[in-house]
Each structure stands twice: as C-alpha cells, then as structure tokens.
Design a protein around this motif. Structure first.
Motif, short mmCIF file in Angstrom:
data_model
loop_
_atom_site.label_atom_id
_atom_site.label_comp_id
_atom_site.label_asym_id
_atom_site.label_seq_id
_atom_site.Cartn_x
_atom_site.Cartn_y
_atom_site.Cartn_z
N LYS A 210 42.25 33.53 18.93
CA LYS A 210 42.17 33.65 20.42
C LYS A 210 43.30 34.59 21.03
N GLU A 211 44.50 34.34 20.20
CA GLU A 211 45.66 35.20 20.81
C GLU A 211 45.67 36.54 20.52
N LYS A 212 45.11 36.94 19.35
CA LYS A 212 45.02 38.05 18.78
C LYS A 212 43.88 38.97 19.39
N LEU A 213 42.66 38.20 19.90
CA LEU A 213 41.74 39.05 20.56
C LEU A 213 42.14 39.13 22.05
N ASN A 214 43.03 38.30 22.54
CA ASN A 214 43.39 38.66 23.95
C ASN A 214 44.12 39.75 23.93
N SER A 215 44.97 40.00 22.91
CA SER A 215 45.81 41.09 23.10
C SER A 215 45.15 42.35 22.72
N LYS A 216 44.18 42.33 22.02
CA LYS A 216 43.49 43.65 21.56
C LYS A 216 42.43 44.06 22.69
N ILE A 217 41.73 42.85 23.32
CA ILE A 217 40.62 43.33 23.90
C ILE A 217 40.99 43.82 25.37
N HIS A 218 41.88 43.51 25.87
CA HIS A 218 42.21 44.17 27.36
C HIS A 218 42.67 45.40 27.35
N PRO A 219 43.17 46.14 26.47
CA PRO A 219 43.40 47.50 26.45
C PRO A 219 41.96 48.22 26.07
N ILE A 220 41.07 47.82 25.48
CA ILE A 220 39.74 48.33 25.34
C ILE A 220 39.23 48.42 26.44
N ILE A 221 39.30 47.33 27.24
CA ILE A 221 38.37 47.24 28.51
C ILE A 221 38.98 48.29 29.44
N GLU A 222 40.26 48.35 29.55
CA GLU A 222 41.05 49.30 30.29
C GLU A 222 40.65 50.91 29.96
N ARG A 223 40.33 51.16 28.74
CA ARG A 223 39.75 52.17 28.46
C ARG A 223 38.36 52.82 28.86
N TYR A 224 37.55 51.63 28.83
CA TYR A 224 36.26 51.89 29.19
C TYR A 224 35.65 51.79 30.59
N LYS A 225 36.30 50.84 31.28
CA LYS A 225 35.76 50.37 32.47
C LYS A 225 35.86 51.55 33.49
N ASP A 226 36.70 52.44 33.80
CA ASP A 226 36.35 53.55 34.57
C ASP A 226 35.43 54.72 34.05
N GLN A 227 35.09 54.78 32.79
CA GLN A 227 34.20 55.61 31.98
C GLN A 227 32.78 55.39 32.59
N LEU A 228 32.63 53.84 32.78
CA LEU A 228 31.40 53.50 33.20
C LEU A 228 31.27 53.07 34.62
N GLY A 229 32.63 53.12 35.22
CA GLY A 229 32.58 53.01 36.77
C GLY A 229 32.37 51.40 37.02
N VAL A 230 32.83 50.50 36.38
CA VAL A 230 32.83 49.06 36.65
C VAL A 230 33.91 48.37 36.89
N ALA A 231 34.14 47.28 37.36
CA ALA A 231 35.26 46.43 37.56
C ALA A 231 35.17 45.14 37.27
N PRO A 232 35.18 44.73 36.14
CA PRO A 232 34.96 43.24 35.55
C PRO A 232 35.89 42.39 36.21
N GLN A 233 35.33 41.14 36.38
CA GLN A 233 36.58 40.17 37.35
C GLN A 233 37.21 39.41 36.09
N GLN A 234 37.15 38.30 35.79
CA GLN A 234 37.81 37.64 34.82
C GLN A 234 37.38 37.81 33.41
N ILE A 235 38.47 38.04 32.49
CA ILE A 235 38.09 38.32 31.15
C ILE A 235 38.60 37.33 30.27
N LYS A 236 37.59 36.47 29.57
CA LYS A 236 38.16 35.32 29.03
C LYS A 236 37.70 35.25 27.34
N VAL A 237 38.49 34.85 26.69
CA VAL A 237 38.15 34.75 25.11
C VAL A 237 37.97 33.14 24.88
N MET A 238 36.94 32.68 24.58
CA MET A 238 36.50 31.50 24.63
C MET A 238 35.38 30.90 23.45
#
Length: 226
Positions: A122-150
């Motif tokens: 969980k801790e490792k995925l949280n640290s990896k996933i957020h930078p990837i989301i930041e990379r692609y959200k503008d390319q897709l033109g989306v604004a995700p709300q909460q991001i959860k690892v569960m």
C-alpha cells in the motif's frame, strides 16, 4: 442467472450491447442493457455459450500460474514486476523492509507477515501512483477526485461516478509500465464510463502499446497474490 450450468451475475446499465466478463476469481458476470427482460438476457447468453466456455478455459489455463506463498526464508515475493527473496532476521521492526533486492522480516513479525506485506505494498503503491496520475491527467483533460489504494477484491482498479479512482494494493506487484496502463485505463473512464471503442481510443492515444500491458496481466495476474 444460471446458463448452461454456469452462474452468471447480471448487471444492468444504460448500454446497448451485452458484454461478458470472467472475473479474477473465475466467476462470470454480464453487463446488459437495462431494457432487456430475463428471457431476452438468457437467450443472448445461451447464444454466447461457446464464448463463455472458451473464456473460462483460458482463465483456468492462465491461473495455473497462481502461487501459494509462505513467509519463510527464501520465499519470493513480487514487487514492480520482479521476484525478490524474503530473509527472516532476528531483529523485529514491525514492518517489511526492502533493501538491496531483498525483503526482510523479523522473526517475531512472522505471525502478522501478510498484514505487514499488505502495508508495504500500500505504501509503495501510494508513492508510485500519484506521479503517474499527475503525468496523464492533463493529457486526458480529466480531474480525478480522491485517489485511494485499497482492497478491491476481484478488480485491479475502479472509477466511481463521482470521479474517485481506486487501485488494489496488489498493483504494486506489477511492472511500472503496467501501472501506467492501469492509471490511463481508469482516467479514461472519467471520460467514457464503459469499454466502448471510444474508450479504447482514448487509451490508445496515450499508450499505443496498451495490448502488451493487458497481455502481461493476463499471464501474470494470478501470481499477484499473497
């Protein structure tokens, strides 16, 4: 609904076609147009009997890669697409440590080893996933709300109608390029909440080789477990 001896979970939605899915646990589900009645649904599913049995056979073959891990010296555990050995040490830190391509776990922590490994992932995925989301959200033109690892049971990830995006902690076992695919897949659902061609076109714009990542998950997904 039982069709040809197979229990199929039916999910109705505002869609035009019937899609059949073999879930990660081997159960079968079908997503169908809300306007169809039970008899119509059964007729369609019976017509797709060959496809259902073919997909189940493929699932069985792929899940031959499933493993049952023990928390002992020398056992391998997946992390970012590679297997690393576990070493049991006398010092107990209350966590799973990963250092120089080896997992370390204290002797006294073995009874709660699974819980500690889940915490690690969980801790490792949280640290990896957020930078990837930041990379692609503008390319897709989306604004995700909460991001959860569960814990997500039979799904790798999910996207809610309110725009929240969730990832299974087991995703930390996948290679980085597969993580990129998972992120793009879920962010694309913020545009198309379905798996139509328009949805896959959005994914293809960002990751033209996404088929390779899907194939990796098909072959290795059953081994992403504790």
């Amino acid at each position: 609904m039982n069709v040809s001896g197979i229990d199929i979970a039916i999910q109705k939605s505002e869609r035009k076609t019937v899609s059949i899915f073999i879930e990660r646990d081997g159960s079968v589900s079908a997503r169908v147009p809300a306007k169809l009645n039970d008899d119509e649904i059964k007729d369609i599913l019976e017509a797709k009997e060959y496809q259902i049995f073919k997909n189940l056979a493929e699932w069985t073959q792929l899940n031959e890669n499933a493993v049952e891990r023990e928390y002992v010296n020398g056992q391998s555990f997946l992390y970012l697409g590679r297997n690393y050995r576990l070493k049991i040490v006398k010092e107990s830190s209350g966590i799973v440590r990963f250092f120089r391509n080896t997992f370390y776990l204290g002797e006294k922590d073995q009874p709660k080893a699974k819980e500690l490994f889940i915490q690690f992932y969980k801790e490792k995925l949280n640290s990896k996933i957020h930078p990837i989301i930041e990379r692609y959200k503008d390319q897709l033109g989306v604004a995700p709300q909460q991001i959860k690892v569960m814990e997500l049971q039979n799904r790798w990830a999910s996207c809610t109608p309110s725009g929240n995006v969730n990832f299974h902690w087991k995703c930390a076992m996948a290679p980085i390029d597969v993580l990129h695919y998972m992120v793009v897949h879920e962010l694309a659902h913020l545009i198309h909440n379905n798996h139509t061609q328009a949805f896959w076109n959005e994914v293809d714009k960002i990751l033209p080789n996404y088929d390779e990542q899907i194939n990796w998950l098909k072959i290795n997904g059953s081994g992403m477990d504790l």
